[in-house]
Scaffold this motif. Structure first.
Motif, PDB file in Angstrom:
ATOM      1  N   PRO A 411       1.072  -1.422   0.215  1.00  0.00           N
ATOM      2  CA  PRO A 411      -0.211   0.006   0.253  1.00  0.00           C
ATOM      3  C   PRO A 411       0.756   0.880   0.131  1.00  0.00           C
ATOM      4  O   PRO A 411       1.608   1.377   0.510  1.00  0.00           O
ATOM      5  CB  PRO A 411      -0.774  -0.400   1.512  1.00  0.00           C
ATOM      6  N   GLU A 412       0.089   2.601  -0.616  1.00  0.00           N
ATOM      7  CA  GLU A 412       0.776   3.684  -0.703  1.00  0.00           C
ATOM      8  C   GLU A 412       0.578   4.567   0.578  1.00  0.00           C
ATOM      9  O   GLU A 412      -0.094   3.646   1.360  1.00  0.00           O
ATOM     10  CB  GLU A 412       1.082   4.521  -1.627  1.00  0.00           C
ATOM     11  N   SER A 413       0.689   5.584   0.552  1.00  0.00           N
ATOM     12  CA  SER A 413       1.006   6.431   1.592  1.00  0.00           C
ATOM     13  C   SER A 413      -1.087   6.676   2.182  1.00  0.00           C
ATOM     14  O   SER A 413      -1.333   6.808   3.145  1.00  0.00           O
ATOM     15  CB  SER A 413       1.248   8.331   1.623  1.00  0.00           C
ATOM     16  N   ASN A 414      -1.559   6.326   0.938  1.00  0.00           N
ATOM     17  CA  ASN A 414      -3.184   6.427   1.327  1.00  0.00           C
ATOM     18  C   ASN A 414      -3.535   5.645   1.179  1.00  0.00           C
ATOM     19  O   ASN A 414      -4.703   5.644   1.341  1.00  0.00           O
ATOM     20  CB  ASN A 414      -3.946   6.777  -0.667  1.00  0.00           C
ATOM     21  N   GLY A 415      -3.171   4.590   2.219  1.00  0.00           N
ATOM     22  CA  GLY A 415      -3.668   2.982   1.306  1.00  0.00           C
ATOM     23  C   GLY A 415      -3.875   2.123   0.479  1.00  0.00           C
ATOM     24  O   GLY A 415      -4.317   0.679   0.845  1.00  0.00           O
ATOM     25  N   ARG A 416      -3.796   2.566  -0.628  1.00  0.00           N
ATOM     26  CA  ARG A 416      -4.213   1.817  -1.696  1.00  0.00           C
ATOM     27  C   ARG A 416      -2.902   1.520  -2.360  1.00  0.00           C
ATOM     28  O   ARG A 416      -1.734   2.158  -1.978  1.00  0.00           O
ATOM     29  CB  ARG A 416      -5.013   2.715  -2.881  1.00  0.00           C
ATOM     30  N   ARG A 417      -2.952  -0.001  -2.995  1.00  0.00           N
ATOM     31  CA  ARG A 417      -2.215  -0.534  -3.502  1.00  0.00           C
ATOM     32  C   ARG A 417      -2.682  -0.504  -5.094  1.00  0.00           C
ATOM     33  O   ARG A 417      -3.645  -0.238  -5.834  1.00  0.00           O
ATOM     34  CB  ARG A 417      -2.246  -2.072  -3.582  1.00  0.00           C
ATOM     35  N   TYR A 418      -1.085  -0.523  -5.336  1.00  0.00           N
ATOM     36  CA  TYR A 418      -1.058   0.202  -7.359  1.00  0.00           C
ATOM     37  C   TYR A 418      -0.148  -0.687  -8.289  1.00  0.00           C
ATOM     38  O   TYR A 418       0.771  -0.885  -8.056  1.00  0.00           O
ATOM     39  CB  TYR A 418      -0.596   1.853  -7.475  1.00  0.00           C
ATOM     40  N   LEU A 419      -0.814  -0.976  -9.132  1.00  0.00           N
ATOM     41  CA  LEU A 419      -0.356  -1.195 -10.179  1.00  0.00           C
ATOM     42  C   LEU A 419       0.630  -0.626 -10.917  1.00  0.00           C
ATOM     43  O   LEU A 419      -0.146   0.163 -11.409  1.00  0.00           O
ATOM     44  CB  LEU A 419      -1.258  -2.865 -11.325  1.00  0.00           C
ATOM     45  N   LYS A 420       1.829  -1.376 -11.599  1.00  0.00           N
ATOM     46  CA  LYS A 420       2.284  -0.632 -12.473  1.00  0.00           C
ATOM     47  C   LYS A 420       2.387  -0.666 -13.626  1.00  0.00           C
ATOM     48  O   LYS A 420       2.492  -2.196 -14.089  1.00  0.00           O
ATOM     49  CB  LYS A 420       3.740  -0.144 -12.354  1.00  0.00           C
TER      50      LYS A 420
END
Length: 431
Positions: A411-420
């Motif tokens: 998770p990033e700083s906002n708690g969400r996960r992101y695919l690249k």
């Protein structure tokens, strides 16, 4: 009425005519199950049957099979379509009705409503020899390991629970983490279905096995480890795949030592599933890291060989090779002819029901890409076919999860996960 009533849910029949099928709706039936392979002598063809069933307002299920090649998955599929409560009555037909009655008898025995000793008498009442049912039940009882397949229609993937009946130990092979690329939503429905089966049958998960980093679905290996504590494993050549995709994703943080799994299997390495001997075969071609697990008399080949009517797997992914795939397949076909072969995908050619089990002997004789073909002819066929195929829709989503053993991005700083998603990374891909 041309069909023979077996119970309130099921009638069996010999090959019906189009006119007979069209009258089934008026007689109160809800579905027609066709058990005849396309092109079998005397068959009117699945297209004609499907059109006639539609005219009659019936569901049409194409389930081509023979008793010699019958599998547990076929039995489960027939049970779901022809005997499950909550649906209207169905007509199941083959050439004479023999296969339909045999499937009914097998289900009755497996579900405890009939004994093995009553099977032949059932056949006698209908003028049919059901000794093939006895042979199937005896073969099934003697099998080690027991194999349960779970088909995921979204990705056409087959996941397996492979169990030792003596110890209750099992392995989960190539589990799917559900992912919708349109919404970005993930879920664990497939994995939870597997866990429910394991619990229902009192099994203990000893291994979670990947055959390779998949390009068409996300792996649920990490999730299942968190639920079971079982060891995760893959072939040791996964480090080459990690290095390849580390560059594609420009991902300096990615570890390329295979440490996302608990154990890396070397080619030829042996291990145990409960009391059953197992070994690892290196099977590159589809990917650099593909392996086959041979557990008892069962070979889990995933993306090397498909069912005989579907051929073989593509080799145009980064690191793939038609030459390497041919060599890998020859190693698999060198196993004893009676070895059960379990594939990782089924694309349901002709609209038939999903199938995933064959034997080495069947593959040698009838696989559309292998039977009677030379090495160079296979390579030419495979490369020509690969040039017509679009990339899997999830390849760039899946690999960044699967080269880390099924771990989603942190998770990033906002708690969400992101695919690249790298742009223009897979050049030359067919649109």
């Amino acid at each position: 009425m041309f069909a023979t009533r077996i119970n309130d849910r099921l009638c069996i029949a010999a090959q019906p005519s189009v006119a007979e099928i069209e009258r089934l709706g008026e007689a109160g039936f809800s579905a027609l199950v066709n058990l005849r392979p396309e092109g079998e002598e005397g068959a009117i063809g699945t297209r004609a049957e499907k059109d006639a069933a539609a005219e009659a307002g019936l569901s049409y299920i194409f389930m081509p099979l023979t008793l010699a090649g019958l599998t547990d998955a076929d039995v489960d599929a027939f049970r779901a379509e022809a005997t499950a409560p909550g649906k209207g009555p169905v007509v199941a037909h083959c050439r004479t009705g023999h296969r339909a009655l045999a499937l009914y008898a097998i289900i009755e025995v497996l579900d405890g409503r009939m004994t093995r000793d009553q099977v032949l008498a059932l056949g006698d009442r209908h003028g049919m020899d059901l000794t093939a049912v006895i042979a199937f039940l005896d073969r099934r009882a003697a099998r080690r390991p027991q194999v349960k397949g779970f088909f995921d229609p979204r990705t056409w993937s087959v996941q397996y629970v492979v169990s030792d009946p003596e110890t209750g130990k099992c392995a989960i092979i190539d589990p799917v983490l559900d992912f919708d690329e349109k919404s970005g939503q993930t879920s664990t429905d497939n994995a939870d279905r597997i866990l429910a089966y394991v619990e229902r049958h009192g099994l203990s998960v000893e291994w979670i096995l990947d055959t390779h980093p998949h390009a068409d679905h996300l792996s649920a290996a990490h999730y299942l480890k968190s639920k079971t504590g079982a060891q995760t494993s893959i072939g040791d050549h996964v480090v080459e795949v990690q290095a390849l995709w580390k560059d594609i994703y420009n991902w300096p943080e990615l570890r390329t030592d295979g440490s996302y799994w608990d154990r890396l299997f070397k080619p030829g390495e042996h291990f145990k599933l409960g009391s059953i001997d197992a070994k690892v075969m290196f099977s590159p071609g589809h990917t650099l890291a593909s392996i086959t697990y041979v557990i008892g008399d069962a070979a889990f080949v995933h993306d090397t060989i498909f069912m005989p009517d579907s051929g073989t797997a593509r080799t145009d992914f980064p690191g793939g090779s038609a030459q390497a795939l041919w060599n890998s397949i020859q190693d698999i076909l060198a196993l004893p002819d009676e070895t059960r072969v379990f594939t990782g995908h089924d694309y349901q050619p002709g609209g038939r029901h999903p199938r995933w089990e064959s034997t080495v002997g069947e593959q040698k004789l009838t696989n559309t890409h292998l039977a009677g073909i030379s090495e160079q002819a296979f390579i030419d066929l495979r490369q020509a076919r690969d040039r017509t195929l679009a990339m899997p829709k999830l390849i760039l989503h899946a690999l960044q999860v699967n080269v880390r053993g099924g771990r989603l991005p942190e998770p990033e700083s906002n708690g969400r996960r992101y695919l690249k998603i790298p742009l223009d990374a897979l050049t030359g891909a067919k649109w």
